[in-house]
Design a protein around this motif. Structure first.
Motif, mmCIF file in Angstrom:
data_model
loop_
_atom_site.group_PDB
_atom_site.id
_atom_site.type_symbol
_atom_site.label_atom_id
_atom_site.label_comp_id
_atom_site.label_asym_id
_atom_site.label_seq_id
_atom_site.Cartn_x
_atom_site.Cartn_y
_atom_site.Cartn_z
ATOM 1 N N LEU A 483 0.825 -1.204 0.000
ATOM 2 C CA LEU A 483 0.000 0.000 0.000
ATOM 3 C C LEU A 483 0.860 1.256 0.000
ATOM 4 O O LEU A 483 0.621 2.201 -0.752
ATOM 5 C CB LEU A 483 -0.924 -0.026 1.216
ATOM 6 C CG LEU A 483 -1.783 1.217 1.441
ATOM 7 C CD1 LEU A 483 -2.759 1.396 0.297
ATOM 8 C CD2 LEU A 483 -2.530 1.114 2.763
ATOM 9 N N LEU A 484 1.898 1.272 0.854
ATOM 10 C CA LEU A 484 2.784 2.441 0.913
ATOM 11 C C LEU A 484 3.566 2.603 -0.388
ATOM 12 O O LEU A 484 3.852 3.732 -0.801
ATOM 13 C CB LEU A 484 3.745 2.298 2.092
ATOM 14 C CG LEU A 484 3.092 2.376 3.480
ATOM 15 C CD1 LEU A 484 4.111 2.097 4.563
ATOM 16 C CD2 LEU A 484 2.445 3.742 3.704
ATOM 17 N N LYS A 485 3.909 1.499 -1.017
ATOM 18 C CA LYS A 485 4.589 1.594 -2.312
ATOM 19 C C LYS A 485 3.679 2.235 -3.350
ATOM 20 O O LYS A 485 4.112 3.091 -4.133
ATOM 21 C CB LYS A 485 5.018 0.208 -2.762
ATOM 22 C CG LYS A 485 5.751 0.198 -4.098
ATOM 23 C CD LYS A 485 6.126 -1.218 -4.491
ATOM 24 C CE LYS A 485 6.812 -1.210 -5.866
ATOM 25 N NZ LYS A 485 7.151 -2.596 -6.294
ATOM 26 N N HIS A 486 2.401 1.820 -3.360
ATOM 27 C CA HIS A 486 1.438 2.418 -4.297
ATOM 28 C C HIS A 486 1.219 3.896 -3.989
ATOM 29 O O HIS A 486 1.136 4.726 -4.901
ATOM 30 C CB HIS A 486 0.116 1.662 -4.218
ATOM 31 C CG HIS A 486 -0.966 2.265 -5.059
ATOM 32 N ND1 HIS A 486 -0.950 2.244 -6.437
ATOM 33 C CD2 HIS A 486 -2.100 2.939 -4.706
ATOM 34 C CE1 HIS A 486 -2.008 2.860 -6.911
ATOM 35 N NE2 HIS A 486 -2.736 3.284 -5.889
ATOM 36 N N VAL A 487 1.147 4.231 -2.702
ATOM 37 C CA VAL A 487 0.981 5.647 -2.322
ATOM 38 C C VAL A 487 2.195 6.457 -2.728
ATOM 39 O O VAL A 487 2.094 7.606 -3.177
ATOM 40 C CB VAL A 487 0.707 5.755 -0.807
ATOM 41 C CG1 VAL A 487 0.720 7.202 -0.358
ATOM 42 C CG2 VAL A 487 -0.627 5.113 -0.464
ATOM 43 N N GLY A 488 3.393 5.860 -2.576
ATOM 44 C CA GLY A 488 4.612 6.585 -2.946
ATOM 45 C C GLY A 488 4.734 6.842 -4.422
ATOM 46 O O GLY A 488 5.446 7.769 -4.838
ATOM 47 N N GLU A 489 4.047 6.056 -5.261
ATOM 48 C CA GLU A 489 4.106 6.253 -6.717
ATOM 49 C C GLU A 489 3.103 7.277 -7.213
ATOM 50 O O GLU A 489 3.030 7.521 -8.409
ATOM 51 C CB GLU A 489 3.860 4.909 -7.414
ATOM 52 C CG GLU A 489 4.970 3.893 -7.173
ATOM 53 C CD GLU A 489 4.625 2.529 -7.740
ATOM 54 O OE1 GLU A 489 3.461 2.377 -8.176
ATOM 55 O OE2 GLU A 489 5.487 1.630 -7.745
ATOM 56 N N THR A 490 2.313 7.832 -6.332
ATOM 57 C CA THR A 490 1.281 8.781 -6.731
ATOM 58 C C THR A 490 1.517 10.131 -6.072
ATOM 59 O O THR A 490 2.335 10.272 -5.155
ATOM 60 C CB THR A 490 -0.113 8.261 -6.327
ATOM 61 O OG1 THR A 490 -0.153 8.086 -4.908
ATOM 62 C CG2 THR A 490 -0.412 6.937 -6.991
ATOM 63 N N LYS A 491 0.792 11.124 -6.530
ATOM 64 C CA LYS A 491 0.787 12.425 -5.881
ATOM 65 C C LYS A 491 -0.295 12.394 -4.797
ATOM 66 O O LYS A 491 -1.471 12.232 -5.084
ATOM 67 C CB LYS A 491 0.483 13.519 -6.904
ATOM 68 C CG LYS A 491 0.540 14.922 -6.301
ATOM 69 C CD LYS A 491 0.263 15.961 -7.373
ATOM 70 C CE LYS A 491 0.312 17.364 -6.766
ATOM 71 N NZ LYS A 491 0.032 18.397 -7.780
ATOM 72 N N THR A 492 0.147 12.553 -3.543
ATOM 73 C CA THR A 492 -0.710 12.259 -2.405
ATOM 74 C C THR A 492 -1.280 13.535 -1.806
ATOM 75 O O THR A 492 -0.573 14.544 -1.647
ATOM 76 C CB THR A 492 0.085 11.501 -1.332
ATOM 77 O OG1 THR A 492 0.780 10.418 -1.948
ATOM 78 C CG2 THR A 492 -0.833 10.966 -0.255
#
Length: 1068
Positions: A483-492
């Motif tokens: 989940l954190l990897k997916h969040v890190g690949e996006t603009k949060t």
């Protein structure tokens, strides 16, 4: 919009299966959810992305044009412990209360006797007074949930299987255990009714269920042995199975929703988004992560530990995104700013919880240790972290309690069940047991779970730390890392939810409660640091492009971009300096590539720019409106001019039309008189011409008739002369032939007499007697002929016979050639006859095929007639039903009118009796009368509307039936026409066959007759030739005999004999 509607329906399902009532929230989400929304991207402007602040966007900036493609859902750490236990004033998940509030018939269809079940009937639910969530009752929410499930195709048998699975988890909680009769330590199932209900729901036998929940498999040196469980262990085994069943139900629902809402572009696999460059350019993804907030209660267990553990990681991600990146950016831009990062940094607590010797690894180690327990876990945690400020050990703590100093504050955990909850509660034999269930959902979900677990155990067999990777916390760590990897690949973007008050009242804010939540969320520290950093920033190019229009002085553009921007900003902010720490400073700072603005500075520039653009827009609008009005005036002017021209032209055209009509009328009358005069003269000329033609043609016709008569007479005379000449020549030939014949006979007679006279002595006398009988005077004197004269006569006769023979040969060769050609024609006719015969046979086969096809078509025609009759019967039945319905509706309407009329009369009587005494009552009754009338009108309108709908539907059905009948009739006509065409074709082929057969037969007969005639002619000619040869042979014999007797040594006689021999050979 189908995807959007399904997304809205998915929220209802998530609320029913994932939300529950807690002390602080009646509709609290007890699971984490990651929702991915996929969009088809259009063109967009990158200006807003570079500015880093949405408030800077104007209305005229370009925005993305997107359309929803689909979505996917993922759950994170559902609170399964709430299924088996919850606090007194709380509830378990909403779906259980909605199921108990369902209609009686629906519950009875799931399990017999379940219709009368209440909340007190199940230990997992208990008695809770609350039955309204969100202003709706549980029964209303159940209907809404049922409708949402139907949106995703869960209805009918599948819906019953889903509700049966929920009932299985509830009845597992109702199982009670007692000591076994053989061994007091061992447990047995004491509730017979509950285990029978479970057997009915799962399709498993009672003994199988009891054995599964009261025994387990253990390994020893000799292999696997069955071990009896205690009552507490059996209870924990049932609770673990109930938790896992509910978890698999949620997994099943999420799979259903993902398949129904996944983008069609990825063929049902939404995880492929972003895997290639093409997808990244065409498809965008917006992920919504709804996760638990930080939790701290009087008693905090394993669920609170996992929730706070995930919040620590998210807070660390938030700090790194919002502050660490800002600090690195300021250092890169060369801007000095001082703020305390340690106040918001939680790396220390993450190291304590997730490090090599952290709380999570210690918990995993105790969970896989053979005799691991919660007290040993707490002891090791306090011992290894006794020097840490983040793990708190107090004297008041019991052997299961320990404290953790999170970023939000101190939380004391009760770890009495940490090791049991963290270990996998479902062994492989229990999974193998539940896969035998007849429930389709449980069977499919647990079958996949059993296969995956068996593969995992096979893969981890023999590994030293393999079992530690199968615990609940380990799986949660892996899921959280992804989940954190997916969040890190996006603009949060981060959104904090704050509860304003505990009483759940609207428009009321409890400042103490709100402040405590802000402090626990770390927002107060973040706000303190945010005051020391620049809230807005823009790149140099954007600042120059957006605000160079506000400059009031000339700026040399040959300078560097940074110098130009500094000159521009110094001019714009020369009267707006800030007073900070005893000195005046500009409200901005220039970095290497960006300009950083203090609060209010960028808003001032945007306001000035907006005012300037508004002023210019007003001027431009004035110019445009002037141009529009002038254009409108010119258009109206041109329109009026055109209207006048059209009107005047119309008058002129009308006047011209009248004149033309008058001139045409005069011209027509004049032309009519001239035409009549010409027609009279033409008739007179035609009559004269006819008389002249008749008179002039009479004389030539008489002359032609006389000439034809004379010509016919001349032709008859000429033809008679030609016929007479041909007859004379033919007659002369016949006479000559007869004369020659007589001469030859006479010569033969003479030769025979000469020969006989030589044989017997008295031949002279006999010769004279024969000579006297000769027809010609020349032959009468033949007795005085010499041998030479006789020989000459014979030669003349022979040459004549040779000429006759040559002519006969020519005729014979011609006859033979004609015979050969006749034979050739006969062969060709025979081949033609064979061909015609083959064609006849093929025609017969085709006729047979056509007859079979005709029979098939007749059969189809009969079937179509039968279908048409059925359709007609259906139409009649529908018409009768429509008439019956119409009569019923008319009767109902009449009865309703009578009823309402009677009610109205009664009310009028009551009103007339009570009008004088009760005025207020009269008014109230009048109001009630109006209400009743409105209701009556509404009912009448509803009935009329329903009648119209039924009539429309019946008319539509009738039209459909008529269309079907017309189609059947059209198909029948086509079949009949095709049948007629086939019959016509068959007759034509039969006629052609008969005609060709007759023709061939006639030709064959004619050829046979002609062949017979030729054969007869050839035979007659052959007989003629044979007779001539015999006559010539006899003549040769006579001549040779005579020559031998009279001229034995004459050479001419030998040559004559040779000539006769050669003639005989040639004739043969």
């Amino acid at each position: 919009m189908a995807v959007v509607s399904k997304l809205s329906q998915s929220d209802i399902i998530f609320e029913a299966f994932g939300n529950a009532k807690t002390e602080r929230n009646e509709n609290s989400s007890r699971f984490g959810r990651l929702t991915k929304l996929f969009f088809a991207k259009g063109k967009e402007d990158n200006t807003a992305a570079e500015m880093g602040n949405e408030e800077l966007l104007d209305d005229d900036d370009a925005t993305p044009i997107c359309s929803v493609l689909g979505s996917s859902f993922e759950t994170i750490l559902i609170e399964k412990s709430r299924i088996v236990a919850h606090k007194i004033n709380e509830r378990t998940f909403h779906i259980f209360y909605q199921l108990l509030a369902a209609p009686y018939e629906f519950k009875e269809s799931i399990l017999q006797g379940f219709g009368s079940a209440t909340r007190d009937s199940f230990r997992y639910i208990g008695d809770v007074d609350v039955d309204t969530i969100g202003g709706r009752t549980d029964a209303e929410n159940f209907e809404q949930t049922k409708s949402a499930l139907a949106t995703f195709g869960i209805e009918g048998e599948e819906l019953n299987a889903l509700m049966e699975a929920l009932c299985i988890s509830l009845h597992l909680g109702n199982l009670t255990f007692a000591p076994s009769r053989r061994s007091p330590r061992a447990a047995r199932v004491a509730s017979e009714d509950e285990i029978k209900k479970l057997s009915s729901l799962t399709g498993l036998s009672r003994d199988e269920i009891e054995s599964a929940v009261t025994t387990k498999l253990a390994k020893n040196k000799n292999g696997n042995v069955i071990v009896k469980l205690t009552q507490a262990q059996s209870r924990e085994r049932c609770d673990g199975l109930a938790r896992e069943i509910y978890h698999q139900i949620v997994v099943f629902l999420i799979d259903k929703m993902n398949k129904a809402t996944s983008p069609a572009h990825f063929r049902g696999n939404a995880d492929q988004v972003g895997q290639n460059k093409t997808d990244q350019e065409k498809v965008g993804c917006i992920s919504l992560l709804d996760l638990f907030g930080f939790e701290s209660f009087e008693k905090n267990g394993f669920d609170q530990f996992c929730i706070n553990y995930s919040n620590e990681h998210l807070h660390n991600k938030y700090v790194r995104d919002k502050f660490i990146s800002v600090k690195a950016e300021y250092e890169f831009e060369g801007i000095d700013i001082d703020f305390d990062y340690s106040a918001i940094n939680n790396s220390g607590i993450l190291n304590v919880m997730d490090g090599r010797m952290g709380l999570v690894p210690i918990m995993n180690e105790e969970s896989v240790r053979p005799k691991g327990n919660s007290s040993a876990f707490v002891y090791k945690a306090k011992l290894l972290h006794k020097n840490s400020d983040h793990v708190v050990s107090e004297k008041q703590h019991n052997q299961y309690e320990f404290g953790v100093n999170h970023y939000a504050g101190l939380v004391t955990y009760d770890a009495a069940d940490f090791i049991e909850r963290n270990a996998d509660p479902l062994p492989i034999e229990l999974l193998a047991f539940i896969t035998k269930s007849t429930n389709s959902i449980i069977n499919a979900q647990f079958d996949a779970l059993f296969v995956n677990k068996r593969k995992l155990l096979t893969k981890l067999a023999g590994k030293k730390h393999g079992a530690a990777s199968t615990t609940i916390v380990s799986n949660f760590r892996k899921q959280l890392a992804g989940l954190l990897k997916h969040v890190g690949e996006t603009k949060t973007w981060y959104i904090r939810c704050i509860q304003p008050n505990v009483e759940k009242k609207p428009a009321v804010t409890d400042h103490e409660v709100t402040l405590r939540q802000l402090r626990f969320a770390g927002i107060l520290n973040a706000m303190t640091i945010s005051k020391k950093i620049f809230p807005n920033q823009l790149s140099n190019d954007i600042v120059w492009d957006r605000f160079k229009c506000l400059s009031r002085k000339y700026i040399d553009k040959q300078l560097e971009s940074k110098e130009c921007i500094c000159n521009l900003l110094s001019d714009l902010f020369k009267d707006s300096e800030r007073y900070v720490k005893g000195e005046y400073t500009a409200p901005y700072v220039c970095g290497k590539t960006k300009i950083f603005f203090w609060s209010g500075a960028l808003e001032k520039l945007e306001s000035d720019r907006k005012d300037m653009l508004s002023l210019k827009a007003a001027k431009l609008r004035g110019y445009i409106e002037t141009a529009i009005q002038r254009r409108r005036f010119l258009t109206i002017k041109r329109g009026m001019t055109l209207l006048q021209a059209v009107y005047r032209g119309l008058e002129a055209r009308l006047e011209r039309r009248d004149r033309i009509r008058a001139a045409l009328l005069i011209t027509c009358w004049t032309k009519l008189a001239l035409v009549r005069l010409r027609r009279r003269k033409r008739r007179e000329n035609e009559a004269c011409t006819k008389i002249q033609n008749a008179w002039r043609g009479f004389g030539p016709r008489e002359e032609l008739r006389h000439k034809k008569k004379a010509a016919n007479m001349v032709q008859r005379v000429f033809r008679k002369r030609q016929d007479r000449e041909r007859f004379n020549s033919a007659f002369a030939e016949c006479v000559d032939a007869a004369r020659k014949q007589k001469q030859m006979k006479a010569l033969l007679v003479l030769l025979s007499s000469d020969h006989s006279s030589k044989d017997n002595g008295g031949g002279q006398k006999k010769k004279k007697s024969l000579t006297s009988r000769l027809p010609n005077e020349r032959f009468k004197k033949s007795s005085e002929w010499s041998n030479e004269e006789l020989l000459k006569e014979c030669q003349l006769m022979i040459s004549y016979l040779g000429e006759q023979l040559y002519s006969q040969r020519n005729k014979t060769s011609g006859v033979q050639a004609e015979l050969a050609s006749t034979k050739h024609n006969l062969d060709s006719l025979q081949s033609r006859y064979d061909t015609v015969d083959a064609d006849c046979k093929a025609s017969k086969v085709a006729a047979k095929t056509l007859s079979e096809r005709n029979a098939t078509l007749e059969k189809d025609l009969k079937e179509q007639k039968h279908i048409s009759s059925d359709l007609m019967e259906t139409i009649k039945h529908l018409q009768q039903e429509a008439a019956v319905n119409e009569r019923d509706r008319e009767n109902e309407r009449i009865e309703m009118q009578k009823l309402l009329a009677s009610q109205k009369d009664e009310l009028n009587v009551v009103l007339s009796n009570e009008r004088n005494m009760h005025a207020a009552e009269v008014l109230r009754l009048e109001d009630s009368i109006q209400v009743v009338q409105q209701k009556y009108h509404r009912e009448i309108s509803d009935l009329q509307f329903s009648v119209e709908e039924i009539e429309a539907s019946s008319n539509q059905d009738f039209q459909n039936v008529l269309l079907a009948f017309d189609e059947g009739k059209t198909q029948q006509d086509k079949l009949e026409s095709e049948k007629e065409n086939l019959a016509t074709e068959k007759n034509n082929l039969q006629n052609k066959l008969d005609t060709s057969t007759k023709t061939c037969s006639m030709e064959v007969v004619a050829l046979k007759i002609e062949l017979d005639n030729l054969r007869n002619e050839i035979e007659s000619k052959e007989s003629t030739i044979i007779s001539l040869q015999s006559e010539i042979a006899s003549l040769r014999d006579t001549t040779i005999t005579r020559s031998n007797r009279t001229f034995p040594t004459s050479p001419s006689r030998k040559s004559l004999c040779n000539l006769w021999d050669a003639f005989g050979k040639n004739s043969k």
